[in-house]
Scaffold this active site. Sequence first.
Site, mmCIF file in Angstrom:
data_model
loop_
_atom_site.group_PDB
_atom_site.id
_atom_site.type_symbol
_atom_site.label_atom_id
_atom_site.label_comp_id
_atom_site.label_asym_id
_atom_site.label_seq_id
_atom_site.Cartn_x
_atom_site.Cartn_y
_atom_site.Cartn_z
ATOM 1 N N LYS A 208 80.669 29.951 -13.398
ATOM 2 C CA LYS A 208 81.032 31.049 -12.483
ATOM 3 C C LYS A 208 79.775 31.527 -11.784
ATOM 4 O O LYS A 208 78.766 31.778 -12.432
ATOM 5 C CB LYS A 208 81.626 32.205 -13.311
ATOM 6 C CG LYS A 208 82.074 33.388 -12.489
ATOM 7 C CD LYS A 208 83.535 33.284 -12.118
ATOM 8 C CE LYS A 208 83.934 34.227 -11.008
ATOM 9 N NZ LYS A 208 83.537 33.815 -9.653
ATOM 10 N N LYS B 148 74.525 36.708 -18.108
ATOM 11 C CA LYS B 148 75.264 37.890 -17.653
ATOM 12 C C LYS B 148 76.709 37.881 -18.168
ATOM 13 O O LYS B 148 77.215 38.887 -18.655
ATOM 14 C CB LYS B 148 75.261 37.912 -16.119
ATOM 15 C CG LYS B 148 75.827 39.158 -15.506
ATOM 16 C CD LYS B 148 75.846 39.046 -13.979
ATOM 17 C CE LYS B 148 74.461 38.712 -13.437
ATOM 18 N NZ LYS B 148 74.445 38.622 -11.966
ATOM 19 N N LYS C 250 75.794 28.658 -9.869
ATOM 20 C CA LYS C 250 75.398 29.278 -8.592
ATOM 21 C C LYS C 250 75.299 28.186 -7.544
ATOM 22 O O LYS C 250 74.947 27.044 -7.863
ATOM 23 C CB LYS C 250 74.029 29.956 -8.738
ATOM 24 C CG LYS C 250 73.808 31.075 -7.751
ATOM 25 C CD LYS C 250 74.468 32.359 -8.230
ATOM 26 C CE LYS C 250 74.296 33.495 -7.248
ATOM 27 N NZ LYS C 250 74.675 34.785 -7.850
ATOM 28 N N THR D 106 80.250 45.480 -8.017
ATOM 29 C CA THR D 106 78.883 45.326 -8.537
ATOM 30 C C THR D 106 78.194 46.690 -8.573
ATOM 31 O O THR D 106 77.570 47.063 -9.579
ATOM 32 C CB THR D 106 78.092 44.345 -7.642
ATOM 33 O OG1 THR D 106 78.839 43.133 -7.551
ATOM 34 C CG2 THR D 106 76.718 44.069 -8.202
ATOM 35 N N ASN E 206 76.160 44.286 0.973
ATOM 36 C CA ASN E 206 77.335 44.634 0.179
ATOM 37 C C ASN E 206 76.941 45.506 -1.018
ATOM 38 O O ASN E 206 77.457 46.619 -1.197
ATOM 39 C CB ASN E 206 78.047 43.337 -0.278
ATOM 40 C CG ASN E 206 79.251 43.644 -1.171
ATOM 41 O OD1 ASN E 206 79.733 44.777 -1.212
ATOM 42 N ND2 ASN E 206 79.733 42.662 -1.881
ATOM 43 N N SER F 105 85.384 39.952 -10.704
ATOM 44 C CA SER F 105 85.752 38.592 -10.287
ATOM 45 C C SER F 105 86.627 37.931 -11.361
ATOM 46 O O SER F 105 87.580 37.218 -11.054
ATOM 47 C CB SER F 105 84.506 37.728 -10.072
ATOM 48 O OG SER F 105 84.084 37.785 -8.726
HETATM 49 P P1 NAD Z 1 74.119 40.845 1.234
HETATM 50 O O1 NAD Z 1 73.805 39.640 2.013
HETATM 51 O O2 NAD Z 1 75.401 41.562 1.491
HETATM 52 O O3 NAD Z 1 72.929 41.918 1.410
HETATM 53 C C1 NAD Z 1 71.569 41.634 1.222
HETATM 54 C C2 NAD Z 1 70.769 42.765 1.842
HETATM 55 O O4 NAD Z 1 69.382 42.615 1.517
HETATM 56 C C3 NAD Z 1 70.851 42.803 3.375
HETATM 57 O O5 NAD Z 1 70.991 44.157 3.790
HETATM 58 C C4 NAD Z 1 69.483 42.283 3.810
HETATM 59 O O6 NAD Z 1 69.104 42.768 5.072
HETATM 60 C C5 NAD Z 1 68.621 42.838 2.692
HETATM 61 N N1 NAD Z 1 67.307 42.222 2.543
HETATM 62 C C6 NAD Z 1 66.952 40.916 2.573
HETATM 63 N N2 NAD Z 1 65.617 40.791 2.407
HETATM 64 C C7 NAD Z 1 65.121 42.052 2.258
HETATM 65 C C8 NAD Z 1 63.815 42.599 2.044
HETATM 66 N N3 NAD Z 1 62.755 41.816 1.937
HETATM 67 N N4 NAD Z 1 63.692 43.940 1.942
HETATM 68 C C9 NAD Z 1 64.757 44.754 2.051
HETATM 69 N N5 NAD Z 1 66.014 44.293 2.235
HETATM 70 C C10 NAD Z 1 66.190 42.962 2.346
HETATM 71 O O7 NAD Z 1 73.997 40.416 -0.301
HETATM 72 P P2 NAD Z 1 74.602 41.153 -1.578
HETATM 73 O O8 NAD Z 1 75.850 40.484 -1.947
HETATM 74 O O9 NAD Z 1 74.565 42.615 -1.367
HETATM 75 O O10 NAD Z 1 73.524 40.737 -2.690
HETATM 76 C C11 NAD Z 1 72.316 41.458 -2.893
HETATM 77 C C12 NAD Z 1 71.758 41.138 -4.263
HETATM 78 O O11 NAD Z 1 72.729 41.481 -5.264
HETATM 79 C C13 NAD Z 1 71.421 39.666 -4.519
HETATM 80 O O12 NAD Z 1 70.325 39.586 -5.391
HETATM 81 C C14 NAD Z 1 72.671 39.140 -5.209
HETATM 82 O O13 NAD Z 1 72.425 37.983 -5.958
HETATM 83 C C15 NAD Z 1 72.973 40.343 -6.079
HETATM 84 N N6 NAD Z 1 74.347 40.399 -6.590
HETATM 85 C C16 NAD Z 1 75.391 40.396 -5.728
HETATM 86 C C17 NAD Z 1 76.686 40.477 -6.243
HETATM 87 C C18 NAD Z 1 77.882 40.572 -5.353
HETATM 88 O O14 NAD Z 1 78.961 40.849 -5.866
HETATM 89 N N7 NAD Z 1 77.753 40.413 -4.055
HETATM 90 C C19 NAD Z 1 76.884 40.530 -7.629
HETATM 91 C C20 NAD Z 1 75.792 40.549 -8.484
HETATM 92 C C21 NAD Z 1 74.526 40.487 -7.939
#
Ligand code: NAD
Length: 403
Positions: free
Chosen positions: A67, A91, A103, A187, A217, A345
Site C-alpha cells: 500500500k 506506518k 510506493k 492525513t 493537500n 485509505s
Molecule cells: P501536495 O503535492 O498536495 O503538496 C505538496 C506541497 O509542498 C505543495 O504546496 C508544494 O508547493 C510544497 N512544497 C514543495 N517543495 C517545497 C519546499 N521546498 N518548501 C515548501 N513547500 C514545498 O502533496 P501532499 O499530498 O500534501 O504531500 C505532502 C507530504 O505529505 C509528502 O511528504 C507526502 O508523502 C506526505 N503524505 C501525504 C499523504 C496524503 O494523503 N496525501 C499521506 C501521508 C503523507
Amino acid sequence: MQNPFDNALNQIKRANEVKEFPKSLIEGLTHPDRQVRISIPVIMDDGSQKIFEGYRVEHNNKRGPYKGGIRFHQDVDMNELNALAFWMTLKCAVANIPMGGGKGGVTVDPKTLSKAELEKLSRGWVRLMAPLLGPEKDVPAPDVNTNGEIMSWMLDEYEKITGEMSGATFTGKPISNRGSEGREEATSMGGLYVFNSLKESLNLEGQLNVVVQGFGNVGGHAALLFEADGHKIIALSDSRGAITNEEGLDVKAVMEYKKENGSVVGFSNSKEISQTELLTLSCDVLIPSALENQITEENAKDVKARLILELANGPTTPEADDILFAKGIYVVPDILANSGGVTVSTFEWEQNLKNEKWTKEQVLEKLKLKIEKEAVNVLDYSRTNNTDLRRAAFIVAMERLLK
Ligand code: NAD
C-alpha cells in the site's frame, strides 16, 4: 541531498539499538521485496513522443497488500521510493492496519504538462504496472502532485485492462467515484488527533503558534484544521516561497489567494520570508508537510519550535533528530503523525470490498479511536524506555511485523 533510504536504514539501526530484533527481520526490512522500473511513452500535445521513467517499489506485504501513494515529481528516483515504501511498511504496522508497504512514482515536473498529457502519463503508468496491482496485491493512492482525479483515470485504465469492476485497487478516489468520505483531509485530521492526544503529556496546552511548511493537500488541510481548533497559523510556505504574520494568517483567504495566483507569496497582510527562515521561526508547533530532508544537521540547531509534527514523510534526518532531542524538542514521527491518510485509505478499501458507504462522522470517529490509541501506545513506550518517539514508533511497528 542525503539519500532518504540511507536515512531510513539508519533509523531502523537506531531503533534496534534500543531493542534488539532478530537479524532476519532487520535484513528483510532493509531489502524491498520488488523494485520495478518502467518507461512510459506519451504522445505530447505537439505530436512528439516523450518517454518518462516510472517506478513501483513493493517493500513488504507480511501484514497485507502493498500500500502506498504515487508521486509525480522531478526528483523522484528509486532511492526516494525505497525509503517511502519502507516507511509505509512501518506506518501500516504502527497504525495497526492490515496493509504492507509500497510506493510509486514518475520522474516528472507535472507543472510542465498539459492536462491531456498528464492523463496519458497516468494511464501509461497503469498499463505497465497492471499485472502487479489489485485489491489483494498492491493498492496505490495519491501522494505529492497526484490527487483524486488522477486516481480516477488510473482506476478507469485498470478496469479497462482487467475487464472487472475493481474500485478497491486504488484509494484516495473522489467521493463521486467510490472514494471515502473524509479521505481528503484524513492525513491532516489524523495529525491533529495525534497532537491532541499527546499535548497534555508534552505540556503543550492552550492556544499555540503553528508554522506549516508546504501548502498542498496535507499542509493546506492541517493549517485549516489547526486554525479551526483554536490555534494561530503564523507562517505558511509552498515551493515558491514563504509568508508570515505574527498575528495569525487567515488560512482560507490564503488558500483562495493561492488558487488565483499559484503561490502563497504576495498574500496581503503578510511578510515574505525565505523557505529556510520559516523552519527556524519562533513557534510552538512546526508542521513539515512538503518533502524529505528539510530539518537537517545544518538547521536543526536553529529550530525554535517546541514540537515538530511530521505530516510529510522523512522531513527530519537522523542527525537532526539527535540535535532536536538534546534541545528538548519533541518530534512526532511521520510513521505515526501522518498515518491517518493510509488508515482512511484502508477504510475506503474496506468499503469498496464490502460495497458499503460510511458517513464522514463514522469514518472520522473510527480514525480518531484508532490513531489516538496508537499515539498513546507510542508515547508510553518512549517514556518507559527513555527513548525518543521515533525509536518508540519503530519498535512498536517492528514488534508487530515480527509477530
Ligand atoms: P501536495 O503535492 O498536495 O503538496 C505538496 C506541497 O509542498 C505543495 O504546496 C508544494 O508547493 C510544497 N512544497 C514543495 N517543495 C517545497 C519546499 N521546498 N518548501 C515548501 N513547500 C514545498 O502533496 P501532499 O499530498 O500534501 O504531500 C505532502 C507530504 O505529505 C509528502 O511528504 C507526502 O508523502 C506526505 N503524505 C501525504 C499523504 C496524503 O494523503 N496525501 C499521506 C501521508 C503523507
